[in-house]
Design a protein around this motif. Structure first.
Motif, short mmCIF file in Angstrom:
data_model
loop_
_atom_site.label_atom_id
_atom_site.label_comp_id
_atom_site.label_asym_id
_atom_site.label_seq_id
_atom_site.Cartn_x
_atom_site.Cartn_y
_atom_site.Cartn_z
N PRO A 14 0.84 -1.21 0.00
CA PRO A 14 0.00 0.00 0.00
C PRO A 14 0.87 1.25 0.00
CG PRO A 14 -0.88 -1.61 1.54
CD PRO A 14 0.43 -2.15 1.05
N GLY A 15 0.47 2.21 -0.81
CA GLY A 15 1.24 3.43 -0.97
C GLY A 15 2.28 3.36 -2.08
N GLY A 16 2.48 2.18 -2.61
CA GLY A 16 3.47 2.01 -3.67
C GLY A 16 2.95 2.38 -5.04
N SER A 17 3.79 2.14 -6.05
CA SER A 17 3.47 2.51 -7.42
C SER A 17 3.74 1.36 -8.37
CB SER A 17 4.32 3.72 -7.86
OG SER A 17 4.06 4.85 -7.06
N LEU A 18 2.99 1.36 -9.45
CA LEU A 18 3.22 0.45 -10.56
C LEU A 18 2.94 1.19 -11.85
CD1 LEU A 18 1.51 -2.93 -9.52
CD2 LEU A 18 3.96 -2.55 -9.84
N LYS A 65 -8.72 9.39 -10.14
CA LYS A 65 -8.32 10.79 -10.19
C LYS A 65 -7.31 11.14 -9.12
CE LYS A 65 -12.52 12.70 -12.29
NZ LYS A 65 -13.76 13.47 -12.05
N GLY A 66 -6.25 11.81 -9.54
CA GLY A 66 -5.23 12.26 -8.60
C GLY A 66 -4.18 11.22 -8.27
N GLN A 80 0.22 4.86 -15.17
CA GLN A 80 1.05 5.05 -13.99
C GLN A 80 0.13 5.11 -12.78
OE1 GLN A 80 4.51 5.32 -13.61
NE2 GLN A 80 4.03 5.27 -11.43
N MET A 81 0.34 4.22 -11.85
CA MET A 81 -0.52 4.13 -10.67
C MET A 81 0.31 4.42 -9.43
SD MET A 81 -2.84 0.81 -11.62
CE MET A 81 -1.50 -0.35 -11.41
N ASN A 82 -0.05 5.48 -8.73
CA ASN A 82 0.64 5.88 -7.50
C ASN A 82 -0.30 5.76 -6.32
OD1 ASN A 82 2.92 6.58 -9.08
ND2 ASN A 82 2.12 8.65 -9.40
N SER A 83 0.27 5.80 -5.13
CA SER A 83 -0.52 5.75 -3.89
C SER A 83 -1.52 4.61 -3.92
CB SER A 83 -1.24 7.09 -3.67
OG SER A 83 -0.32 8.15 -3.63
N LEU A 84 -1.05 3.45 -4.28
CA LEU A 84 -1.95 2.30 -4.45
C LEU A 84 -2.54 1.87 -3.12
CD1 LEU A 84 0.07 0.42 -7.15
CD2 LEU A 84 -2.32 1.10 -7.37
N LYS A 85 -3.78 1.41 -3.21
CA LYS A 85 -4.54 0.98 -2.04
C LYS A 85 -4.93 -0.49 -2.21
CE LYS A 85 -6.70 5.55 -1.97
NZ LYS A 85 -7.99 6.29 -2.01
N GLN A 121 -2.36 -8.93 -13.50
CA GLN A 121 -2.81 -8.90 -12.11
C GLN A 121 -2.05 -7.83 -11.33
OE1 GLN A 121 -5.21 -10.89 -10.36
NE2 GLN A 121 -4.82 -9.39 -8.75
N VAL A 122 -2.79 -7.02 -10.60
CA VAL A 122 -2.22 -6.06 -9.66
C VAL A 122 -2.72 -6.42 -8.28
CG1 VAL A 122 -2.20 -3.65 -8.94
CG2 VAL A 122 -2.00 -4.22 -11.37
N THR A 123 -1.79 -6.64 -7.36
CA THR A 123 -2.14 -6.97 -5.98
C THR A 123 -1.48 -5.97 -5.06
OG1 THR A 123 -2.31 -9.32 -6.53
CG2 THR A 123 -2.13 -8.74 -4.20
N VAL A 124 -2.29 -5.31 -4.27
CA VAL A 124 -1.79 -4.32 -3.32
C VAL A 124 -2.01 -4.89 -1.92
CG1 VAL A 124 -1.86 -1.93 -2.54
CG2 VAL A 124 -2.44 -2.51 -4.92
N SER A 125 -0.92 -5.24 -1.29
CA SER A 125 -1.02 -5.90 0.01
C SER A 125 0.29 -5.74 0.76
CB SER A 125 -1.33 -7.38 -0.18
OG SER A 125 -1.33 -8.06 1.06
N SER A 126 0.15 -5.66 2.08
CA SER A 126 1.35 -5.63 2.91
C SER A 126 1.74 -7.03 3.35
CB SER A 126 1.11 -4.73 4.12
OG SER A 126 -0.03 -5.15 4.83
#
Length: 126
Positions: A14-18, A65-66, A80-85, A121-126
């Motif tokens: 979380p918070g990372g970018s792809l 957005k944003g 570009q994906m930032n601040s991923l959740k 596949q995009v996986t956002v996880s800690s």
């Protein structure tokens, strides 16, 4: 026949970018608006962003957005994906809609896209 291939997905905290890429084989993307869509397990597919065939206009859904930016060059279209959740976790698809030179004020509907990639596949996880 346009064959689209997505790349760049993966596991991110979380918070990372792809940065996702959408490239075409068998044709050029020059005459196509490109949309990015995603589908999470158990949910409907939703549009995330799109860019016109000229690159001169873009459209984002509220969830993007944003944080997300769509762009293109001669070779590919990028997301570009930032601040991923964690809620961004999904399979991301790109799709091509022919002859759409602007996506504002009204972006093309899903029915306008007649070529789809296989997804990444995009996986956002800690």
């Amino acid at each position: 026949q346009v064959h689209l291939v997505e790349s760049g997905g993966g596991l991110v905290q979380p918070g990372g970018s792809l940065r996702l890429s959408c490239a075409a084989s068998g044709s050029t993307l020059d005459y196509y608006a490109i949309g990015w869509f995603r589908q999470a397990p158990g949910k409907e597919r939703e549009e995330v962003a799109c860019i016109s065939s000229t690159g001169g206009s873009t459209h984002y859904t509220d969830s993007a957005k944003g944080r997300f930016t769509v762009s293109r060059d001669r070779n590919a279209v990028y997301l570009q994906m930032n601040s991923l959740k964690p809620e961004d976790t999904a399979v991301y698809y790109c799709a091509a809609a022919p002859g759409i030179r602007t996506v504002v004020p009204t972006p093309p509907g899903p029915g306008a896209y007649n070529h789809w990639g296989q997804g990444t596949q995009v996986t956002v996880s800690s």
